[in-house]
Design a protein around this motif. Structure first.
Motif, PDB file in Angstrom:
ATOM      1  N   GLU A 180      14.724  40.911  50.326  1.00 38.38           N
ATOM      2  CA  GLU A 180      14.816  39.794  49.388  1.00 38.38           C
ATOM      3  C   GLU A 180      13.657  38.831  49.643  1.00 38.38           C
ATOM      4  OE1 GLU A 180      16.548  39.321  46.833  1.00 38.38           O
ATOM      5  OE2 GLU A 180      18.153  40.806  47.042  1.00 38.38           O
TER       6      GLU A 180
ATOM      7  N   LEU B  17      17.434  32.397  43.295  1.00 43.62           N
ATOM      8  CA  LEU B  17      18.481  33.428  43.224  1.00 43.62           C
ATOM      9  C   LEU B  17      19.714  32.985  43.981  1.00 43.62           C
ATOM     10  CD1 LEU B  17      19.335  36.473  42.692  1.00 43.62           C
ATOM     11  CD2 LEU B  17      18.192  36.998  44.858  1.00 43.62           C
TER      12      LEU B  17
ATOM     13  N   LEU C 237      23.112  34.787  45.751  1.00 42.80           N
ATOM     14  CA  LEU C 237      23.760  36.035  46.160  1.00 42.80           C
ATOM     15  C   LEU C 237      25.145  35.698  46.681  1.00 42.80           C
ATOM     16  CD1 LEU C 237      20.619  37.458  47.924  1.00 42.80           C
ATOM     17  CD2 LEU C 237      21.757  38.555  46.007  1.00 42.80           C
TER      18      LEU C 237
ATOM     19  N   ASP D 284      33.253  41.012  39.934  1.00 41.04           N
ATOM     20  CA  ASP D 284      32.799  40.732  38.573  1.00 41.04           C
ATOM     21  C   ASP D 284      33.229  39.343  38.124  1.00 41.04           C
ATOM     22  OD1 ASP D 284      31.672  43.228  38.485  1.00 41.04           O
ATOM     23  OD2 ASP D 284      33.341  44.158  37.395  1.00 41.04           O
TER      24      ASP D 284
ATOM     25  N   VAL E  40      30.927  36.751  39.951  1.00 41.55           N
ATOM     26  CA  VAL E  40      29.538  36.773  39.475  1.00 41.55           C
ATOM     27  C   VAL E  40      29.458  36.192  38.066  1.00 41.55           C
ATOM     28  CG1 VAL E  40      27.612  38.257  38.793  1.00 41.55           C
ATOM     29  CG2 VAL E  40      28.792  38.662  40.962  1.00 41.55           C
ATOM     30  N   GLU E  41      30.359  36.627  37.188  1.00 42.77           N
ATOM     31  CA  GLU E  41      30.339  36.144  35.807  1.00 42.77           C
ATOM     32  C   GLU E  41      30.728  34.669  35.721  1.00 42.77           C
ATOM     33  OE1 GLU E  41      32.919  38.794  33.753  1.00 42.77           O
ATOM     34  OE2 GLU E  41      31.640  40.554  34.121  1.00 42.77           O
TER      35      GLU E  41
ATOM     36  N   PRO F  30      19.378  33.775  38.455  1.00 38.12           N
ATOM     37  CA  PRO F  30      20.237  34.957  38.486  1.00 38.12           C
ATOM     38  C   PRO F  30      21.313  34.864  39.572  1.00 38.12           C
ATOM     39  CG  PRO F  30      17.912  35.546  38.840  1.00 38.12           C
ATOM     40  CD  PRO F  30      18.001  34.072  38.798  1.00 38.12           C
TER      41      PRO F  30
ATOM     42  N   ARG G 175      23.866  37.458  41.730  1.00 41.55           N
ATOM     43  CA  ARG G 175      24.142  38.861  42.030  1.00 41.55           C
ATOM     44  C   ARG G 175      25.099  38.966  43.207  1.00 41.55           C
ATOM     45  NH1 ARG G 175      18.325  40.055  42.564  1.00 41.55           N
ATOM     46  NH2 ARG G 175      18.884  40.804  44.645  1.00 41.55           N
TER      47      ARG G 175
END
Length: 391
Positions: free
Chosen positions: A235, A324, A326, A337, A340-341, A362, A364
């Motif tokens: 990363e 980012l 994480l 899910d 993250v969403e 983002p 992730r």
């Protein structure tokens, strides 16, 4: 500036080792090592000769040259050295043994009560560490004692070369990294008031384990260890690792390096107050993100937990302008899910309000799974060997 000869040699060796590691089994030639490090071919030849003698590098074949004889290609020997990574959670102990390349070659996971007292917890870490080392490296009978005890107390990771057994060969075990919830003093390996377990305040965990194991020990927060593993794993840039398990914390990587702060206290993400006069948190405050998230999970409202986490994450993104996010930890792993969403949705709303809808940060799921923190703890010993102590 002002570096002594031994320090320069160690730095140059780390540069070469890191390139050998990155090259993988295909290897890299001495000429390429010289070109990429800026060292002279003579310096590279001396370093690689020493690494081969020590068993850390080996030939990986020959490569056609544009002129003259074929070039010898060298590779790292991952099994030449190992480190133990310990994830000491509030209710669980996970221990892994990793080789120089970071590959896990042994693992144990057992229930643990962090509130059982220092003697019981230290004893469990010693027992499981000796077990995983003995099983993976000790041969018949699991001779862990022959591998532990190579570094002595003090908690400082050994240099890869010039220590250990006959002929200056480096020990098979570089040491033990321990990652657990904070706050704590990373430099001295001393715990502070671990959230929910104030009795640990002031306990010298590093030195206690180093005495019992007879090998160097490094102690850091679970989130910092996981963030370090992510950086070593590839990363780049500035990012935050948010860990939601039995608690909530953040590991921050700024400009490619783990940010621990002047007092190594950075990353207490879970204890930012987002609801004045909210529910009490074990840290002593009210309305902390951690308390709100865990309360939502306890009543089965994963969407609310993700929304609260997203609000806190948006604060972090706005403060640091990172690239980012994480997400990791067992609570997130149970509904990846949704988290993250949910977090991404809150960040999207904030981006719209700021007039930058196309510049969303983002979100992730972090790689590594259940043993991501333990692998990061092993990197506390392995990364400095390759000059990657900060990531």
């Amino acid at each position: 500036m002002g570096a002594n000869l031994l320090g320069v040699r160690s730095h140059n060796t780390a540069l070469v080792l890191d390139l050998l590691r990155c090259a993988g089994p295909d290897g890299i030639s001495r000429l390429e090592l010289a070109e990429r490090t800026g060292l002279t071919p003579q310096a590279v030849s001396k370093i690689t000769a020493r690494l081969r003698e020590e068993g850390f590098a080996a030939e990986a074949g020959r490569r056609a040259s544009t002129g003259g004889k074929p070039r010898t290609v060298l590779r790292l020997v991952p099994e030449a050295g190992h480190a133990v990574g310990v994830h000491l959670d509030r209710d669980e102990l996970r221990v892994v043994l990793a080789d120089l390349d970071g590959g896990v070659v042994g693992e144990r996971c057992v229930p643990l009560d962090l509130g059982a007292g220092a003697e019981a917890v230290v004893g469990a870490v010693v027992r499981e560490t000796e077990g995983v080392v003995g099983e993976a490296l000790g041969g018949p009978g699991g001779r862990a004692a022959a591998l532990l005890g190579v570094g002595g107390p003090g908690g400082r990771a050994p240099a890869l070369l010039g220590v250990g057994g006959p002929g200056g060969r480096a020990p098979a075990l570089l040491g033990v990294g321990v990652a657990l919830p904070g706050p704590l003093d990373h430099v001295h390996g001393v715990l502070h008031r671990v959230t929910g377990f104030p009795e640990w305040d002031g306990f010298p965990l590093r030195d206690a384990l180093a005495r019992r194991l007879g090998t160097p020990v490094v102690v850091d927060k679970d989130t910092n260890a996981a963030a370090l593993a992510l950086a070593v794993g590839g990363e780049r840039g500035s990012y935050a690792y948010l860990h939601l398990g039995t608690g909530l914390g953040a590991g921050l990587v700024i400009g490619g390096s783990v940010h621990r702060g002047a007092r190594t206290g950075a990353g207490e993400f879970g204890h930012q107050v987002v609801q004045l006069d909210g529910p009490p948190c074990p840290c002593g405050n009210r309305g902390c993100v951690e308390a709100l998230c865990l309360a939502a999970i306890a009543r089965g409202d994963v969407a609310e937990a993700a929304r609260v986490l997203g609000v806190a994450a948006a604060n972090l993104v706005g403060l640091l302008d990172i690239d980012l996010l994480l997400l990791g930890g067992r609570t997130i792993a149970a509904a990846p899910d949704a988290f993250v969403e949910g977090v991404a949705g809150v960040l999207a709303v904030h981006a719209e309000r700021e007039g930058a809808p196309t510049e969303r940060v983002p979100v992730r799921l972090a790689p590594g799974g259940a043993r991501g923190v333990a692998e990061g703890a092993a990197q506390l010993l392995l990364a400095p060997v390759f000059g990657r102590a900060g990531g």
